[in-house]
Structure formats: C-alpha cells, structure tokens
Scaffold this motif. Sequence first.
Motif, mmCIF file in Angstrom:
data_model
loop_
_atom_site.group_PDB
_atom_site.id
_atom_site.type_symbol
_atom_site.label_atom_id
_atom_site.label_comp_id
_atom_site.label_asym_id
_atom_site.label_seq_id
_atom_site.Cartn_x
_atom_site.Cartn_y
_atom_site.Cartn_z
ATOM 1 N N ASN A 187 0.834 -1.214 0.000
ATOM 2 C CA ASN A 187 0.000 0.000 0.000
ATOM 3 C C ASN A 187 0.862 1.255 0.000
ATOM 4 O OD1 ASN A 187 0.090 -0.868 3.184
ATOM 5 N ND2 ASN A 187 0.109 1.359 2.976
ATOM 6 N N HIS A 188 0.376 2.283 -0.705
ATOM 7 C CA HIS A 188 0.963 3.626 -0.627
ATOM 8 C C HIS A 188 0.606 4.253 0.716
ATOM 9 C CE1 HIS A 188 2.123 3.782 -4.757
ATOM 10 N NE2 HIS A 188 0.985 4.174 -5.288
ATOM 11 N N HIS A 189 1.449 5.181 1.189
ATOM 12 C CA HIS A 189 1.004 6.055 2.280
ATOM 13 C C HIS A 189 1.469 7.504 2.103
ATOM 14 C CE1 HIS A 189 4.564 3.963 4.510
ATOM 15 N NE2 HIS A 189 5.017 5.084 3.994
ATOM 16 N N ASN A 190 1.937 7.872 0.948
ATOM 17 C CA ASN A 190 2.208 9.273 0.572
ATOM 18 C C ASN A 190 1.652 9.466 -0.833
ATOM 19 O OD1 ASN A 190 3.658 9.716 2.920
ATOM 20 N ND2 ASN A 190 5.449 10.544 1.891
ATOM 21 N N PHE A 191 0.368 9.791 -0.909
ATOM 22 C CA PHE A 191 -0.259 9.801 -2.232
ATOM 23 C C PHE A 191 -1.581 10.566 -2.152
ATOM 24 C CE2 PHE A 191 -1.589 7.541 -6.218
ATOM 25 C CZ PHE A 191 -0.407 7.743 -6.921
ATOM 26 N N ALA A 192 -2.194 10.780 -3.304
ATOM 27 C CA ALA A 192 -3.522 11.393 -3.354
ATOM 28 C C ALA A 192 -4.384 10.591 -4.320
ATOM 29 C CB ALA A 192 -3.435 12.844 -3.798
ATOM 30 N N TRP A 193 -5.640 10.430 -3.954
ATOM 31 C CA TRP A 193 -6.583 9.641 -4.729
ATOM 32 C C TRP A 193 -7.842 10.453 -5.030
ATOM 33 C CZ3 TRP A 193 -3.600 7.869 -0.814
ATOM 34 C CH2 TRP A 193 -2.914 6.652 -0.958
ATOM 35 N N LYS A 194 -8.496 10.154 -6.145
ATOM 36 C CA LYS A 194 -9.829 10.688 -6.389
ATOM 37 C C LYS A 194 -10.821 9.720 -5.763
ATOM 38 C CE LYS A 194 -8.726 13.111 -10.707
ATOM 39 N NZ LYS A 194 -8.978 13.227 -12.164
ATOM 40 N N GLU A 195 -11.545 10.196 -4.747
ATOM 41 C CA GLU A 195 -12.484 9.347 -4.032
ATOM 42 C C GLU A 195 -13.802 10.083 -3.828
ATOM 43 O OE1 GLU A 195 -10.730 7.862 -0.440
ATOM 44 O OE2 GLU A 195 -9.005 6.999 -1.475
ATOM 45 N N THR A 196 -14.878 9.334 -3.674
ATOM 46 C CA THR A 196 -16.201 9.927 -3.482
ATOM 47 C C THR A 196 -16.544 9.990 -2.006
ATOM 48 O OG1 THR A 196 -16.945 9.095 -5.626
ATOM 49 C CG2 THR A 196 -18.646 9.756 -4.045
ATOM 50 N N LEU A 197 -16.883 11.203 -1.544
ATOM 51 C CA LEU A 197 -17.299 11.428 -0.158
ATOM 52 C C LEU A 197 -18.610 12.191 -0.190
ATOM 53 C CD1 LEU A 197 -13.970 12.181 1.545
ATOM 54 C CD2 LEU A 197 -15.899 11.438 2.898
ATOM 55 N N ASN A 198 -19.632 11.612 0.440
ATOM 56 C CA ASN A 198 -20.959 12.247 0.457
ATOM 57 C C ASN A 198 -21.441 12.603 -0.949
ATOM 58 O OD1 ASN A 198 -21.058 12.180 3.325
ATOM 59 N ND2 ASN A 198 -19.794 14.026 3.408
ATOM 60 N N GLY A 199 -21.176 11.696 -1.882
ATOM 61 C CA GLY A 199 -21.667 11.865 -3.241
ATOM 62 C C GLY A 199 -20.851 12.790 -4.117
ATOM 63 N N GLU A 200 -19.728 13.320 -3.595
ATOM 64 C CA GLU A 200 -18.904 14.258 -4.366
ATOM 65 C C GLU A 200 -17.494 13.699 -4.558
ATOM 66 O OE1 GLU A 200 -17.395 18.939 -4.220
ATOM 67 O OE2 GLU A 200 -18.307 18.010 -2.450
ATOM 68 N N GLU A 201 -16.966 13.797 -5.766
ATOM 69 C CA GLU A 201 -15.594 13.358 -6.004
ATOM 70 C C GLU A 201 -14.627 14.405 -5.465
ATOM 71 O OE1 GLU A 201 -13.724 11.244 -9.689
ATOM 72 O OE2 GLU A 201 -13.287 13.394 -9.899
ATOM 73 N N LEU A 202 -13.739 13.968 -4.585
ATOM 74 C CA LEU A 202 -12.758 14.852 -3.960
ATOM 75 C C LEU A 202 -11.364 14.271 -4.139
ATOM 76 C CD1 LEU A 202 -14.677 15.512 -0.613
ATOM 77 C CD2 LEU A 202 -14.541 17.058 -2.575
ATOM 78 N N ILE A 203 -10.358 15.094 -3.851
ATOM 79 C CA ILE A 203 -8.974 14.635 -3.878
ATOM 80 C C ILE A 203 -8.562 14.372 -2.433
ATOM 81 C CG2 ILE A 203 -6.619 15.134 -4.594
ATOM 82 C CD1 ILE A 203 -8.739 14.983 -6.867
ATOM 83 N N VAL A 204 -8.311 13.099 -2.105
ATOM 84 C CA VAL A 204 -7.959 12.717 -0.742
ATOM 85 C C VAL A 204 -6.446 12.519 -0.646
ATOM 86 C CG1 VAL A 204 -8.283 11.055 1.130
ATOM 87 C CG2 VAL A 204 -10.208 11.663 -0.360
ATOM 88 N N HIS A 205 -5.798 13.423 0.106
ATOM 89 C CA HIS A 205 -4.360 13.342 0.344
ATOM 90 C C HIS A 205 -4.116 12.501 1.594
ATOM 91 C CE1 HIS A 205 -5.174 17.144 -1.749
ATOM 92 N NE2 HIS A 205 -3.920 17.168 -2.174
ATOM 93 N N ARG A 206 -3.256 11.516 1.494
ATOM 94 C CA ARG A 206 -2.841 10.749 2.673
ATOM 95 C C ARG A 206 -1.326 10.878 2.788
ATOM 96 N NH1 ARG A 206 -6.894 7.299 0.433
ATOM 97 N NH2 ARG A 206 -8.722 7.218 1.816
ATOM 98 N N LYS A 207 -0.915 11.783 3.642
ATOM 99 C CA LYS A 207 0.519 11.997 3.848
ATOM 100 C C LYS A 207 0.938 11.235 5.104
ATOM 101 C CE LYS A 207 4.047 15.562 4.335
ATOM 102 N NZ LYS A 207 4.283 16.992 4.592
ATOM 103 N N GLY A 208 1.492 10.054 4.910
ATOM 104 C CA GLY A 208 1.810 9.221 6.060
ATOM 105 C C GLY A 208 0.547 8.647 6.661
ATOM 106 N N ALA A 209 -0.348 8.139 5.822
ATOM 107 C CA ALA A 209 -1.568 7.481 6.290
ATOM 108 C C ALA A 209 -1.894 6.339 5.332
ATOM 109 C CB ALA A 209 -2.729 8.468 6.358
ATOM 110 N N THR A 210 -2.407 5.252 5.885
ATOM 111 C CA THR A 210 -2.671 4.038 5.132
ATOM 112 C C THR A 210 -4.125 3.999 4.660
ATOM 113 O OG1 THR A 210 -1.046 2.819 6.448
ATOM 114 C CG2 THR A 210 -2.682 1.505 5.283
#
Length: 410
Positions: A274-297
């Motif tokens: 798994n990555h833990h320094n990356f950003a993903w396009k993910e859906t939150l509450n029906g909206e596509e957002l950019i989720v940054h995980r800096k040192g998070a799994t």
Amino acid sequence: MRNIKEDVTASGEIIALVENEIDYAIYGEEYIEEGARKQMDIAMKLPVSVAGALMPDAHQGYGLPIGGVLATRNAIIPYGVGVDIGCRMALSIFDIPGENYFGNEAKYKRELIAHTKFGAGQSFKGDERAEHAVLDSNEFGATRFLKGLFDKAYGQLGTSGGGNHFAEWGIIEFAERDEILNIEKGRYVALLTHSGSRGFGATVANHYTKLAKEPCRLPKEAENLAYLDLNSEAGMEYWIAMNLAGDYASACHEVIHERLTKAIGAEVLAKVENHHNFAWKETLNGEELIVHRKGATPAGKGVMGIIPGSMTAPGFLVRGKGEVNALYSASHGAGRQMSRKKAFENITREEMKAVLKAHDVMLIGAGLDEAPGAYKDINKVMAAQTELVNVVARFEPKMVRMADDGSRED
C-alpha cells in the motif's frame, strides 16, 4: 457559508484562509504533538479543504502533518502528498515455516545485503540495473520535465532511500486461518520493505511545489500547503507525474521482492502492499474529492495494508473497516515521538544495541535517529485505531537493513 477573512500584504494579495475551520476527526489525540495539530488546523482553513482527519501516529512535517489526511475540492497539494511520492509498504509471505529462519541467519543476511542498496542518491550501474515495465510507461514522455528524469529513475530502480526506509526479514503470525488470503494459521518467514519513488519522486515534489507557490500565494504559516488547480496545466502535469511516481515506487519494491524471493528459493503465499504518501480521487458524500494521505494508510472496507512499528516493535497486517470519519484511513506506522535531532542527543549507541539484543534483532546500518526509542509505542497507536482497522496478522522483525550513511529520504 464559510467566512473568508481577507489577508493582504504590501507585496500583493494573498489567498485568504477561512476563519471558521472545518472540524476533523482525531484518533489517539493524547499521542499527537501540538505542532501536528496546529498544522492540521491550518490545512483545514484552506479555501479548497472539505474534510480531514488526523491519525494516531501523526507528527509535524512540511505543510500537511505526517499522519494527516485531507480532502480537497479540485485541488492537489504537492506537500500534502509529501516529498517521497508513493512511499509505500510491501509484504511478501513465503511458504517457509517461521522456525526456518533460526539457524539460517547467515543466508538471510547474505542475500539481504546482496540484493538491496540503501542511501540517498544511490543507484545501480551498468548490468546491475533492473528492468521493469514501468520504464516503458508513456508517461515518461508526457513532458520534457519527466523525460529529463528517466535516467535517474532507471538507475535507482530497485534501490531504497535513507532515513526510515528499510528492508527486513521477519516472522509473521496468523492466529487463525485467513480465508481471503488463503493462509493457514501459523508462523511464516516474510519480507517487509518500506521506501518510495527515490530521487525521481523528490524532484517531482519540489518542482511542482515551487510551481504551486507562484499562483497560490498563501499566508506564511500556510505557504507549504500551496495547491494546484487540477484543471490547470501544472495541475494536470503533477497528477500525471504523481501517478507515475507511485507506479515507479511500486516497481522498486517489486524488483527487491522478486530478487530476494529467488535468492532464498521461496514461493510467495501472499503479497500485500500500500501507498502512504499519495492522493486519490475518491467519493465522499456523493462528491468526487482529492484525498491526500501523507503518512496514512488507505483503510477502506476490506482494503488491506501494512502498519509497521520500529526495528524492534511488531508490525501489523490489517484490513480496513471503511470508517468515513477517518476518510477511510489509518496510521502508516508508529510515528515519531522524538525528532531526529533529539534522538541523536538523547539516545546512545550502547542503548540502541541493548534494545536490539533484548528483542533478538540483527541490524545492518541505521543511525541513532532511527532507534526504537525515537518512535511511539505501536501497541498504543493500534489501540487508538480499533475503529479503523482489524488486525489480520502480526509481523516480528528479525533482521533489518537501513541506510548507514546518515542520508534522509522520508
């Protein structure tokens, strides 16, 4: 409606931060230093911020704290991803009983040294260079900037950086059969590695952070959170470069694992990464957002990940519970409780050797800044995130290799 406070300096207008910051979830609050909290508070005041969370291993970094998770609207923050883009964990579980390790330490040490290379700037030369499909990626030709990084990436493919990057043999224990991985209850020899996209990723991070700071002028306390609009030319370029760096980081681990698997003559029962320094396009509450995980799994429901401790503390193979308040995330490790400088000032080489001996761990390389005492108690960190992950298996480090030249790439 979020209340915007204008912030203007003599040198021109600065993008305003939001006065009423968004609330965010904090896990293991008692283990998190004030500096990390303050950094997260600032991140939540960005006009593009939508949601956030702080993991129990969080500590202060550049821009977004390490252990910080931030969801933004149509914006990417290079320092929200981190300098080591795609820094990741990879675990190979072998068809070798755990007891096989004991009495064969010399073989495991020989192969670990022969097939890994550590340190900032380290690369392979000539016939030592690895081959991998990632080198044929069209993305390397997407921009002149990426073309210029190809040779660096080629030479460093299959190497590991400095700082907290490692490759280690250990024993993983399954307390019960895991149906999904198809692994029986028992103890197995395993290989665990931690590193990222090397000089390639670091160059990308610094280049696009500089580009972001030109149009995105933020107050001084937030300047390292400069962001790029994903619809801008620079934003689209960074997104391509970040994803290529992530693929490259994965390829580096793949090269190391394939070489060592062949060297010990093993079969892989299962591999998790798994990555833990990356950003993903993910859906939150029906909206596509950019989720940054800096040192998070990533810890979406059913998503597997690896959360290491220190060189003497256990690591954990986990399966995410999909907790929305944590933005589907968990910690990426134990997290530092002591800065590198403080570790050098407060931990002696003799103390470090005593801890290694007590835990029967062989260490190859590493400085005092990576001593076990510099890290939080992984068991307390895991206890603080029972809402976020289920533990599948426990990994015990037995032989650890890290850079011994004092270089840092984390």
